[in-house]
Design an enzyme around this catalytic site. Structure first.
Site, mmCIF file in Angstrom:
data_model
loop_
_atom_site.group_PDB
_atom_site.id
_atom_site.type_symbol
_atom_site.label_atom_id
_atom_site.label_comp_id
_atom_site.label_asym_id
_atom_site.label_seq_id
_atom_site.Cartn_x
_atom_site.Cartn_y
_atom_site.Cartn_z
ATOM 1 N N ASP A 64 0.824 -1.223 0.000
ATOM 2 C CA ASP A 64 0.000 0.000 0.000
ATOM 3 C C ASP A 64 0.855 1.269 0.000
ATOM 4 O O ASP A 64 0.485 2.262 -0.637
ATOM 5 C CB ASP A 64 -0.898 0.038 1.246
ATOM 6 C CG ASP A 64 -1.909 -1.083 1.254
ATOM 7 O OD1 ASP A 64 -2.145 -1.671 0.185
ATOM 8 O OD2 ASP A 64 -2.456 -1.371 2.329
HETATM 9 P P1 NAP Z 1 0.879 -4.009 3.111
HETATM 10 O O1 NAP Z 1 0.215 -3.055 2.219
HETATM 11 O O2 NAP Z 1 0.075 -4.669 4.159
HETATM 12 O O3 NAP Z 1 1.565 -5.117 2.178
HETATM 13 C C1 NAP Z 1 2.411 -6.060 2.703
HETATM 14 C C2 NAP Z 1 2.822 -6.985 1.578
HETATM 15 O O4 NAP Z 1 3.811 -7.857 2.106
HETATM 16 C C3 NAP Z 1 1.704 -7.833 1.057
HETATM 17 O O5 NAP Z 1 1.297 -7.404 -0.212
HETATM 18 C C4 NAP Z 1 2.270 -9.258 1.032
HETATM 19 O O6 NAP Z 1 2.149 -9.796 -0.272
HETATM 20 C C5 NAP Z 1 3.730 -9.059 1.379
HETATM 21 N N1 NAP Z 1 4.232 -10.112 2.250
HETATM 22 C C6 NAP Z 1 3.640 -10.655 3.331
HETATM 23 N N2 NAP Z 1 4.422 -11.608 3.838
HETATM 24 C C7 NAP Z 1 5.527 -11.668 3.063
HETATM 25 C C8 NAP Z 1 6.699 -12.457 3.092
HETATM 26 N N3 NAP Z 1 6.887 -13.398 4.019
HETATM 27 N N4 NAP Z 1 7.630 -12.235 2.160
HETATM 28 C C9 NAP Z 1 7.441 -11.309 1.195
HETATM 29 N N5 NAP Z 1 6.353 -10.523 1.130
HETATM 30 C C10 NAP Z 1 5.411 -10.714 2.057
HETATM 31 O O7 NAP Z 1 2.142 -3.366 3.862
HETATM 32 P P2 NAP Z 1 2.747 -1.896 3.813
HETATM 33 O O8 NAP Z 1 3.055 -1.489 2.414
HETATM 34 O O9 NAP Z 1 3.832 -1.903 4.830
HETATM 35 O O10 NAP Z 1 1.564 -0.959 4.279
HETATM 36 C C11 NAP Z 1 1.095 -0.968 5.604
HETATM 37 C C12 NAP Z 1 -0.405 -0.900 5.586
HETATM 38 O O11 NAP Z 1 -0.877 -1.116 6.922
HETATM 39 C C13 NAP Z 1 -0.912 0.470 5.135
HETATM 40 O O12 NAP Z 1 -2.091 0.319 4.392
HETATM 41 C C14 NAP Z 1 -1.193 1.162 6.463
HETATM 42 O O13 NAP Z 1 -2.183 2.165 6.338
HETATM 43 C C15 NAP Z 1 -1.682 -0.005 7.302
HETATM 44 N N6 NAP Z 1 -1.554 0.236 8.744
HETATM 45 C C16 NAP Z 1 -0.346 0.521 9.269
HETATM 46 C C17 NAP Z 1 -0.240 0.806 10.610
HETATM 47 C C18 NAP Z 1 1.076 1.198 11.242
HETATM 48 O O14 NAP Z 1 1.071 1.698 12.349
HETATM 49 N N7 NAP Z 1 2.201 0.950 10.578
HETATM 50 C C19 NAP Z 1 -1.359 0.726 11.425
HETATM 51 C C20 NAP Z 1 -2.581 0.387 10.846
HETATM 52 C C21 NAP Z 1 -2.655 0.133 9.508
HETATM 53 P P3 NAP Z 1 2.154 -11.382 -0.496
HETATM 54 O O15 NAP Z 1 1.092 -11.934 0.353
HETATM 55 O O16 NAP Z 1 1.933 -11.533 -1.955
HETATM 56 O O17 NAP Z 1 3.518 -11.864 -0.091
#
Ligand code: NAP
Length: 488
Positions: A411
């Protein structure tokens, strides 16, 4: 979130102490409270930067020790054995949580801590209320009763809310939002009923029958508040619950006339609120959207990404491209945390920097699942702090960057956030990885991330996909680079 531990700890301590200070004791307690308060404030300040975070932790720990000793000296302790029992039970729960719960489980660990602190505040408030019915006890003043009601409402709803958050994050409860017709109306009615009961109790403190009703309504509201919130939104909600727990502890400080509790609770309340505001801003979402938006439901479009063509590459090819690059920006995300790939990322960083490649890390404020998630993991792997650059500072560098290496982020690098008004993440600030000359993205499949939407970055002309577990893939690329170095 250390302030919550401080306030929680203080709350637990005061709950087992009686009252009755002499003037000498009062002076000592006041001095110790001031020292503890200063240490708490310094702890929060130092915790805000990775380079001083360890010092901040230590300051918090020393502050808490001073606070405990101050409370033991300042209060006339009625039963030491109960304090020892309390400490032992707390240590038996806290120590295993600290030792065995992994880094990725920190959000649920924090939720449990809030639950304990909030329960302590609610119980102290309850005990305090029933003390008014002892023979000879004075009827409470209205202002005291009002504060006590707020303390109990916040404490009780935070207790059950935090337990629910823990259950969702630990997969003990369904993580998806649980929705039903009239949900928000019912929730507001229950909260309104709890507040109305609190007002009645304030006006008529001797109406004992109202107190269990107040407790019951607040406890129920905590459960219902969390039901419509998706598991992945829990970190934001936990920051908000942190704030409630702090306010509850602060109210308890007013009721018990304990200055340190007022300060620690206020610090906790304010820091939790600020943190949740920062998280909401970084996701471009409002509090209302987090609390009532049922974010995290699976989007219909998510699966269609499989059909679009992507360009795959191998660890060997990726190593060759990076070897020839002058600059590489690594964008870590939740997948790096899941794979626990940070140490392999460190190996890759070493391999590249040894060849004179300029390697930086682009850190999105909400990458991962908790604030500072990426910073903590990269610090654990001892990547120099000055290589970790915040999103706003690094975004301008991408057009000159040879390779943007996306490791388990989705994301936070999705260009739809910039232009697709129908996207749930539209308006969220993102890392401009797509503007690099070449993008390489490591993930296991074309599955979406937290927001449940496809990412056009992966099908862009300048993007190469490295499919697989982040730890294995990064290790593979680092190995290729090491072997190439040996043969040169
Ligand atoms: P993300 O959008 O959740 O994407 C994570 C990606 O990691 C997934 O597409 C997944 O794809 C891949 N993944 C998972 N396990 C894996 C592995 N073992 N090896 C390789 N890839 C792996 O993560 P992000 O880009 O860090 O974004 C964070 C999201 O969380 C945002 O939407 C944010 O708003 C939300 N959020 C964050 C917080 C905070 O405090 N940080 C709090 C609430 C919400 P595959 O399954 O294809 O591997």
């Amino acid at each position: 979130m250390i302030s919550s531990f401080l306030a929680d700890g203080a709350a637990s301590l005061v709950s087992v102490a009686g009252r009755g200070e002499s003037s000498m004791q009062n002076l000592t307690t006041t001095a110790m409270a001031i020292v503890a308060a200063i240490l708490f404030i310094l702890a929060l300040k130092w915790l805000s930067a990775p380079s001083t975070a360890r010092r901040g932790n230590l300051a918090g720990e020393i502050g808490m020790t001073v606070a405990i000793l101050g409370a033991l000296l300042g209060y006339h302790i009625l039963r030491y054995e109960w304090i020892i029992v309390g400490f032992t039970i707390g240590a038996m729960i806290g120590a295993p949580m600290a030792i065995w719960m992994s880094m990725t489980a920190v959000p649920q660990r924090t939720a449990l801590s809030h639950a304990c602190g909030a329960l302590a505040a609610a119980l102290v408030g309850t005990a305090h209320y029933y003390l008014y019915f002892q023979p000879g006890a004075a009827v409470p003043q209205r202002i005291t009763m009002a504060i006590l009601c707020i303390e109990v409402i916040l404490g009780a709803l935070t207790f059950t809310g935090s337990l629910m958050a823990f259950g969702k994050l630990q997969d003990l409860l369904p993580a998806r939002p649980t929705l039903y017709r009239g949900q928000n109306v019912l929730n507001f009615l229950i909260l309104g009923a709890a507040l109305a009961t609190g007002v009645l109790l304030t006006l008529h403190p001797t109406m004992r029958v109202l107190f269990p009703i107040l407790l019951g309504l607040a406890t129920l509201f905590g459960v219902l508040l969390i039901l419509p919130i998706g598991g992945a939104d829990m970190p934001t909600v936990i920051a908000l619950l942190n704030s409630y727990a702090g306010l509850s502890a602060s109210m308890m400080g007013f009721v018990l006339n304990n200055r340190l509790l007022i300060i620690a609770g206020a610090l906790d309340g304010a820091s939790g609120l600020i943190l949740s505001i920062i998280m909401c801003r970084a996701m471009n979402r409002s509090f209302a959207n987090v609390l009532f938006g049922a974010f995290g439901q699976v989007q219909a479009s998510a699966a269609s990404a499989e059909k679009k063509s992507v360009r795959r590459t191998t660890a060997e090819e990726a190593a060759q491209v990076m070897e020839a690059a002058a600059s590489v920006i690594i964008i870590p995300g939740y997948g790096m945390a899941v794979a626990q790939a940070q140490h392999k990322v460190r190996d890759l960083y070493d391999q590249l920097t040894n060849r004179g490649v300029d390697v930086k890390f682009a850190i999105h404020p909400v990458a991962g699942r908790m604030p500072g998630h990426m910073n903590v993991l990269l610090a654990e792997a001892e990547i120099p702090y000055d290589r970790l650059i915040e999103m706003d500072e690094i975004n301008a560098d991408f057009p000159q960057c040879d390779v943007a290496l996306v490791i388990g982020a989705n994301d936070v690098v999705n260009p739809a956030a910039r232009h697709d008004k129908s996207s749930p993440i539209y308006g969220m600030p993102i890392i401009n990885a797509d503007r690099a000359k070449t993008v390489m993205a490591i993930k296991r499949s074309m599955n979406p991330g937290f927001a449940g939407i496809e990412n056009e970055l992966y099908t862009a002309d300048n993007c190469l996909m490295l499919f697989g577990d982040a730890k294995t893939v990064v290790a593979g690329v680092a190995k290729e680079l090491a072997e190439a170095a040996k043969s040169n």
